[in-house]
Design a protein around this motif. Sequence first.
Motif, PDB file in Angstrom:
ATOM      1  N   ASP A 114     -29.697 -11.616  -9.833  1.00 24.28           N
ATOM      2  CA  ASP A 114     -28.989 -12.471 -10.793  1.00 24.28           C
ATOM      3  C   ASP A 114     -29.235 -13.913 -10.379  1.00 24.28           C
ATOM      4  OD1 ASP A 114     -27.154 -13.964 -12.307  1.00 24.28           O
ATOM      5  OD2 ASP A 114     -25.723 -12.306 -12.383  1.00 24.28           O
ATOM      6  N   VAL A 166     -23.691  -6.286  -2.882  1.00 24.01           N
ATOM      7  CA  VAL A 166     -24.139  -7.517  -3.525  1.00 24.01           C
ATOM      8  C   VAL A 166     -24.274  -8.586  -2.444  1.00 24.01           C
ATOM      9  CG1 VAL A 166     -23.607  -9.318  -5.194  1.00 24.01           C
ATOM     10  CG2 VAL A 166     -23.087  -6.931  -5.731  1.00 24.01           C
ATOM     11  N   ARG A 224     -25.237 -12.522  -1.451  1.00 29.11           N
ATOM     12  CA  ARG A 224     -25.276 -13.865  -2.023  1.00 29.11           C
ATOM     13  C   ARG A 224     -26.349 -14.696  -1.335  1.00 29.11           C
ATOM     14  NH1 ARG A 224     -23.676 -18.937  -1.177  1.00 29.11           N
ATOM     15  NH2 ARG A 224     -22.964 -18.444   0.947  1.00 29.11           N
ATOM     16  N   HIS A 232     -36.689 -21.836 -11.528  1.00 24.28           N
ATOM     17  CA  HIS A 232     -35.539 -21.771 -10.633  1.00 24.28           C
ATOM     18  C   HIS A 232     -35.965 -22.285  -9.255  1.00 24.28           C
ATOM     19  CE1 HIS A 232     -34.482 -18.969 -13.836  1.00 24.28           C
ATOM     20  NE2 HIS A 232     -33.212 -19.064 -13.461  1.00 24.28           N
ATOM     21  N   ARG A 285     -28.465  -7.411  -5.879  1.00 20.72           N
ATOM     22  CA  ARG A 285     -27.815  -6.102  -5.713  1.00 20.72           C
ATOM     23  C   ARG A 285     -28.820  -5.118  -5.135  1.00 20.72           C
ATOM     24  NH1 ARG A 285     -23.244  -3.838  -7.717  1.00 20.72           N
ATOM     25  NH2 ARG A 285     -22.907  -5.674  -9.038  1.00 20.72           N
ATOM     26  N   GLY A 314     -28.726 -16.636 -11.982  1.00 18.55           N
ATOM     27  CA  GLY A 314     -27.659 -17.555 -12.341  1.00 18.55           C
ATOM     28  C   GLY A 314     -26.535 -17.549 -11.325  1.00 18.55           C
ATOM     29  N   ALA A 315     -26.131 -16.346 -10.927  1.00 17.99           N
ATOM     30  CA  ALA A 315     -25.037 -16.208  -9.952  1.00 17.99           C
ATOM     31  C   ALA A 315     -25.533 -16.310  -8.513  1.00 17.99           C
ATOM     32  CB  ALA A 315     -24.327 -14.870 -10.159  1.00 17.99           C
ATOM     33  N   ARG A 316     -26.859 -16.329  -8.335  1.00 19.73           N
ATOM     34  CA  ARG A 316     -27.481 -16.337  -7.007  1.00 19.73           C
ATOM     35  C   ARG A 316     -27.018 -15.145  -6.167  1.00 19.73           C
ATOM     36  NH1 ARG A 316     -27.429 -22.739  -5.130  1.00 19.73           N
ATOM     37  NH2 ARG A 316     -28.766 -23.508  -6.825  1.00 19.73           N
ATOM     38  N   THR A 317     -27.203 -13.974  -6.740  1.00 20.27           N
ATOM     39  CA  THR A 317     -26.856 -12.742  -6.033  1.00 20.27           C
ATOM     40  C   THR A 317     -27.976 -11.723  -6.203  1.00 20.27           C
ATOM     41  OG1 THR A 317     -25.670 -11.849  -7.959  1.00 20.27           O
ATOM     42  CG2 THR A 317     -24.366 -13.053  -6.317  1.00 20.27           C
ATOM     43  N   ASP A 361     -28.165 -18.894  -1.192  1.00 19.24           N
ATOM     44  CA  ASP A 361     -28.346 -20.266  -1.651  1.00 19.24           C
ATOM     45  C   ASP A 361     -29.822 -20.521  -1.956  1.00 19.24           C
ATOM     46  OD1 ASP A 361     -25.589 -21.331  -1.262  1.00 19.24           O
ATOM     47  OD2 ASP A 361     -25.990 -20.796   0.832  1.00 19.24           O
TER      48      ASP A 361
END
Length: 397
Positions: A88, A101, A103, A270, A95, A90-93, A105
């Motif tokens: 993801d 999940v 995370r 991105h 899975r 957008g969420a910077r995650t 930066d």
Amino acid sequence: MNATAARRHEVLVLGAGYAGLSAAIQLAARTRKRGDLRVTLVNPYDTFTERLRLHLTATGRQTAELSIPELLDGTGADFVRGWVTAVDAGARTVRIDDDRVLRYDTLVYGLGSVADTAAVPGVADHAYTLDGPQDAALLADRLARLDGGTVVVGGSGLTGVEAAAEIAESHPELQVVLLGRGEPGTGLHPKAKAYLDAALARLGVQVRSGVEVAEVLPDGVELADGTVVEAAAVLWTSGTRVPPLAAAAGLTVDERGRVVTDGALRSVSHPDVYAVGDAAAIRQRYGVMHGTCQGGMPTGVHAALSILRVLAGKEPKPFRFGYYHTPVSLGRGDAVVQFTRPDDSPRRIVLTGKRAAKYKETVSAAPWPTFARMKKMPASGAVWPRGGRYTRIRNAK
């Protein structure tokens, strides 16, 4: 959570191939004394896959067990074992398959290529591949149980050539047929191509070029002209594809699904995502790079250095890469090495025979010692193998 942990910059590296592992070790080794950055490497297996040696595994030869956690020990990098199932952006995650999940930066995307088993009907169901040690071991088991018959290698590129030669030498009781649209060794200097052709003939490999496989069957392959080539086993080496995860995440990708990068290896859509190795569409003056260990490791190193420069408030430097050689094994104790210009076009310099085999073995073995050297590198330098030598890069500061 203390204040230092709360401010810590999370760098997540996906894929522990030649490129991803280079990026992770470079970053971790350079920042292990800092408390404001953490590097996490994600990979489905805890052993390093020597893709350059999978044709050996496919014939039952033992190769070294190379532990990724042991290599990372002392660098400060964390290792997470798991298959990446979604990114993801957008969420910077990210899975992984156990629903954890993670995370980030900054993301280093190094999920490389696998054999394209979707382009031709029947490949996914009936053909073997060299995507990893498990796949190669399945083929080795099949070959060991055959008393005779034909093995078809689909794809006349260098991977197909190496596999066909290795199988023919290890299993002289089998007839090996190498099928492809082009001739083996296309792109090599005529001297190198002539040696390669002679080696395949000596090993008894039947080469059929100018043909196209329409379908892989349970007991052979059907060609576009309707001809059926019977086979006890089919190995597929024709074409590669990358996972659709980058495209699904909304990253800008090329027609093959590779992440399109800027000069510093950042995603053009991105900039907090860096793409390395086979997963990236990296444009150089001569065109877009093709995936090799030779080019993969430098992309991982450069991504690490670019990340450090950005975190230091500096602009990353552009990535520049030139090819050096094309080593091709032709069974044990024989090989051809084509030295190239930076754009990968052939030079007149060619090694053949035992000298070439020794050179190829040295180059194939070089990545693991190089990774170990990276662990001990000071912040001012990075190394990777180039033709058996080490090239030092000083652009971290």
